[in-house]
Each structure stands twice: as structure tokens, then as C-alpha cells.
Design an enzyme around this catalytic site. Structure first.
Site, PDB file in Angstrom:
ATOM      1  N   GLU A 306       0.834  -1.203   0.000  1.00  0.00           N
ATOM      2  CA  GLU A 306       0.000   0.000   0.000  1.00  0.00           C
ATOM      3  C   GLU A 306       0.867   1.251   0.000  1.00  0.00           C
ATOM      4  OE1 GLU A 306      -2.794  -0.086   3.263  1.00  0.00           O
ATOM      5  OE2 GLU A 306      -4.060  -1.579   2.301  1.00  0.00           O
ATOM      6  N   GLU A 398      -6.700  -6.987  -1.379  1.00  0.00           N
ATOM      7  CA  GLU A 398      -7.185  -6.904  -0.002  1.00  0.00           C
ATOM      8  C   GLU A 398      -8.549  -6.261   0.009  1.00  0.00           C
ATOM      9  OE1 GLU A 398      -3.531  -5.530   2.687  1.00  0.00           O
ATOM     10  OE2 GLU A 398      -5.450  -4.881   3.496  1.00  0.00           O
TER      11      GLU A 398
END
Ligand code: GCU
Ligand code: CA
Length: 481
Positions: A306, A398
């Protein structure tokens, strides 16, 4: 997605042993472990690494000196028992280039002659069988004539099974090597598919939830297509002990592969948000992972979890630096690329998918990642995913049904909207997470790991029941031609 995913109490989990190891699926014998070891990464005596003759795998080959005694020594890992050793080589002359092959000091050369292959760019394999021991072995090839050995590309070791082969028709057996076609993920027949699977929690905190029994449940009872192995870089992860975490990843890749599921190797960088900060470590890690597992059909590389608070241009530069590292050893793998704003296609950093569309990563066979947490991320994120997936390949590596902390109330209504969209557009998805952390997004109730039971719903929290149901139903129906 600015979420602390870590447990606040400092969990002392170092003593928890990973079970299994050496198990595996790979092309050919589904009950055997197939592992490649590059010559250019081996110990070389009187020889040089070169790359001037095309067709080699990895980043080059070894040109052994044309002399008696020039040698290459590999140190493969294996389980005890009979194994096949395949030496990939080229010999552009018409004269044999024999080498003595020893395994742990015992001569196993047999009839290996390394005869002419017709050209230095024509690579063939010579095979010997040998008995290997558990753990590290020594495989030494030594030239016995003044011509030296052939050019040596890699050693592939196929060792014995330690677990039963996957039964039934697994996702990997059906779909084989994946590739990106247009904006979709496609299988071996070039047909778009959707994968539905689970992410582990951080492997520094919850290795006890990823074992033979829990993976059996995930493959069988849940019917998952893939497992994302979430290896943090910071927060007590990789940077604290690269050897330990790389070995942990090797073991888990084998365990997941043995069950016929795809593996997402997650370089879980998060803080700092600029992936370039960890580039040198990422290169080391992915080189070893790709060299060891690049011959498997089921590995996807998730090279930056991320990225955040970092301009897309810098993230793109990181991707363009790490992609060639993976490709050197695994030329055909799909590579998953983290997007800005905590993998929100930019939204959480005030950007959007347009930043990527206007300035795409210069590579092929890539997908961009998107993460969402349905309790926090509403219409703006949903619409972004929908728009983006029509323009660029997107893989949801995710998502959670709760808030961006991975905790709090579930919003199953909005989660269903996302799942409907992803089913319609065949966007693959991965739920966070397969552990017994106390948060609502961890599927198991605390104390489930390491002993389970993992199958069924008796130890599942509400989010676990919901996501298991959505992996099981509808059942996979992959195109088979
Ligand atoms: C050529 C060739 C080398 C090879 C050498 C040899 O020089 O380019 O790659 O190793 O012949 O005869 O061994
Ligand atoms: Ca030579």
C-alpha cells in the site's frame, strides 16, 4: 486504509514453528517439489557469468573455463530420498564437455556427457538421479577435460513428495500459468477468470494460523483459489531478519502450492509509504523468490502493498525498477502493482485512477491493485473500481467487510455491492485476513490457531462466515478450453 494492522500487544511468537515444508506442486509430477537453482547464483570455480547467448533462464549462465577442474557448485534444499537433477546447458561445439557430478561427495555422473547442442543458444537438459538428504545438499559439477564444461544455465531439482498430491481438480491444475489479456486476468486458455481467496495476516505475527491443517481447510472446505502471503517489511517483519522471513516465505509457498492454489507473494510495505525506501531489500527478496519459484505456474508477485503519501510518479518509478528483477528469473509471471493512496487507485490520497491511466507503468503482464474496506469506503471507491477496471487491469489484493482499521462493524450490504461488481467484471479478490486476531476482520475467533478446527463455521466470526460463504458459492467454474 490507514489502518494499524498490527497487534498492539507485543506478541512473542518467535517460538512458533512453521509446520510442513518441502511439499509441493509443480508441472509434471504433482506430488513432487520442483525447484530451480541458477548457475549464476551458485559457487563458481574457474568460470564467469555471462549473458551473451540468448535463451538462458534467470539473469545469465556460467561459462566454465576451458580447463580441467572448472566447476559449479549448487546447494539445493531437499527432502530426503531419491531425486532427479536436471542440468540445463548449451554446448555450441561438436565435442562432448563431460563433467563429474557429485552429490554430497558421491559421484552420480552416470552417462552425463554434455554433448553438443548445435549452438550456444540452444539449451538442453541432462538428467541424473541421486539420493538427497533432508536440508541442504551439495551438488558439484566439475569439468574433466581440457575443453572445460558446457555453458551451464541452471540446476533443477525434483525431489520426493512429503504430502499427498492435491486431490480433485485444483485451481492451478485447471488454469495453469496466468497472464493478463486486455484488462482481464486470463488462464492458460486465454479465457478471463476471477480468483477468490484469502490473505494471511502479517507473517511476523500470525504464522501459527498458516499451517497444513489451516491450508487444507482453505483449499478444501473454503474452496479458495489463492492465498496472499502477507510479509511485512517493517513492524517486526522482513527487515529484522531477511533470512528467516525469506525462508518462511519459501516454506509457505510450497505448502500453498502443494494444495493447488495460487500464491500472491506480498511485499507488505506500508510505513514508510514510499516503496523506494525499501527498494534494495525488495530486489534481494524478489530475486531469491523468483529464482527459487519462478518455474512454478502459480506465483503472483505483489511488489508493494500500500504505497501512500507518495506521488504516483515515484511509485511508478519503483515498479519499473522492481519488475525487471522479477522478470529476470520469472519471465511470465503476473506482477501486481500497488497504487497510490493505500492501494485505492489514488482516491485516499486525493487522486484517482486517471493518474495511472495517464502515466501507466511501462511493462506488460501487470495488474494494478485496489484495496477497500466496505465499512469505510462507499460510492466514490466503488465507482472508481468500476471505472478503472474497464481501462486498466485491476486485482483486489485486499478487502474487508468492516472499517479501514480491519475492525468495527461489518457492512455486508455494501460488501455485497462490491462483490457483485467484481463478479460481473471478473475482478479477482482477496479478503483480509485468515487469522485469529481479535479484530472483526480476522476470520477466526481468538485462540483458534494453531490447532483449529479450521473447517466449518464453529470458529468463525461473522465476517468469516460471510466470506467463506462467498468463496464457496458460487463454486468455481473456470473455462476449460
Ligand atoms: C565460445 C562461447 C562461450 C563458450 C566457449 C567455449 O567462446 O561464446 O560461451 O563458453 O566458446 O568453448 O567454452
Ligand atoms: Ca567455456
Amino acid at each position: 486504509m490507514r489502518r494499524p494492522r498490527f497487534r498492539t500487544q507485543a506478541a512473542a511468537l518467535a517460538a512458533v514453528a512453521l509446520v510442513g515444508g518441502g511439499l509441493v506442486f509443480a508441472g509434471g509430477r504433482a506430488d513432487a517439489a520442483t525447484t530451480a537453482y541458477e548457475a549464476e547464483s551458485a559457487t563458481i570455480t574457474a568460470g564467469v557469468v555471462e549473458s551473451n547467448h540468448a535463451g538462458y533462464l534467470g539473469s545469465g549462465f556460467v561459462n566454465t573455463d576451458n580447463a580441467v577442474g572448472s566447476a559449479v557448485q549448487w546447494s539445493p534444499q531437499a527432502v530426503a530420498g531419491s531425486a532427479t537433477l536436471r542440468f540445463r546447458f548449451a554446448n555450441g561445439t561438436t565435442v562432448n564437455r563431460p563433467m563429474r557430478i557429485t552429490v554430497n561427495g558421491t559421484d552420480v555422473s552416470g552417462a552425463v556427457t554434455f554433448a553438443g547442442t548445435g549452438a550456444w543458444t540452444t539449451w538442453q537438459e541432462a538428467t541424473v538421479t541421486a539420493t538427497l538428504r533432508a536440508g541442504t545438499n551439495t551438488v558439484l559439477a566439475t569439468a574433466t577435460t581440457a575443453n572445460g564444461g558446457p555453458n551451464l544455465d541452471r540446476l533443477t531439482v525434483v525431489d520426493g513428495a512429503t504430502t499427498p498430491p492435491p486431490t480433485g481438480v485444483t485451481p492451478v491444475a485447471q488454469n495453469g500459468q496466468l497472464r493478463v489479456c486486455g484488462v482481464k486476468l486470463c488462464n492458460r486458455y486465454g479465457q478471463p477468470i476471477q480468483l477468490r481467496g484469502m490473505s494471511t495476516h502479517g507473517l511476523q505475527w500470525y504464522p501459527q494460523c498458516v499451517n497444513d491443517a489451516s491450508l487444507d481447510a482453505l483449499a478444501g472446505d473454503w474452496g479458495a483459489d489463492h492465498v496472499r502471503l502477507s510479509m511485512y517489511v517493517q513492524e517486526g517483519g522482513y527487515e529484522t531478519n531477511p533470512r528467516l522471513f525469506t525462508d518462511r516465505m519459501h516454506t509457505l509457498i510450497e505448502q500453498v502450492s502443494a494444495r493447488g492454489m495460487y500464491v500472491i507473494v506480498d511485499w507488505h510495505q506500508l510505513t514508510p509509504g514510499d516503496p523506494n525506501a525499501n527498494l534494495a531489500m525488495a530486489k534481494t527478496f524478489f530475486t531469491e523468490i523468483a529464482q527459487r519459484h519462478g518455474s512454478k505456474p502459480n506465483i503472483l508477485y505483489d511488489v508493494a502493498n500500500e504505497p501512500n503519501e507518495t506521488p504516483w510518479s515515484r511509485i511508478k518509478a519503483y515498479h519499473e525498477a522492481i519488475i525487471p528483477v522479477v522478470r529476470a528469473a520469472d519471465p511470465d509471471a503476473v506482477i501486481l502493482l500497488g497504487t497510490h493512496g493505500w492501494a485505492s487507485l489514488g482516491v485516499s490520497d486525493g487522486g484517482s485512477e486517471t493518474d495511472i491511466i495517464n502515466n501507466p507503468v511501462n511493462a506488460t503482464n501487470i495488474m494494478y491493485t485496489f484495496h477497500f474496506y466496505a465499512g469505510s469506503h462507499g460510492t466514490e471507491y466503488l465507482n472508481t473500481l468500476s471505472r478503472a477496471a474497464d481501462r486498466i487491469p485491476v486485482f483486489v489484493t485486499e478487502f474487508g467487510t468492516q472499517t479501514a482499521s480491519g475492525d468495527g462493524a461489518n457492512n455486508f450490504t455494501r460488501s455485497q455491492q462490491y462483490l457483485d461488481l467484481m463478479a460481473q467484471k471478473k475482478i479477482s479478490w482477496t479478503n483480509w485476513n485468515y487469522s485469529d486476531d481479535s479484530r472483526s476482520g480476522a476470520v477466526f475467533t481468538p485462540g483458534t490457531c494453531p490447532n483449529g478446527p479450521y473447517a466449518g463455521t464453529s470458529r468463525l466470526k461473522p465476517a468469516g462466515v460471510w466470506v467463506r460463504d462467498h468463496i464457496r458459492t458460487p463454486a468455481d467454474n473456470f473455462p476449460s478450453s
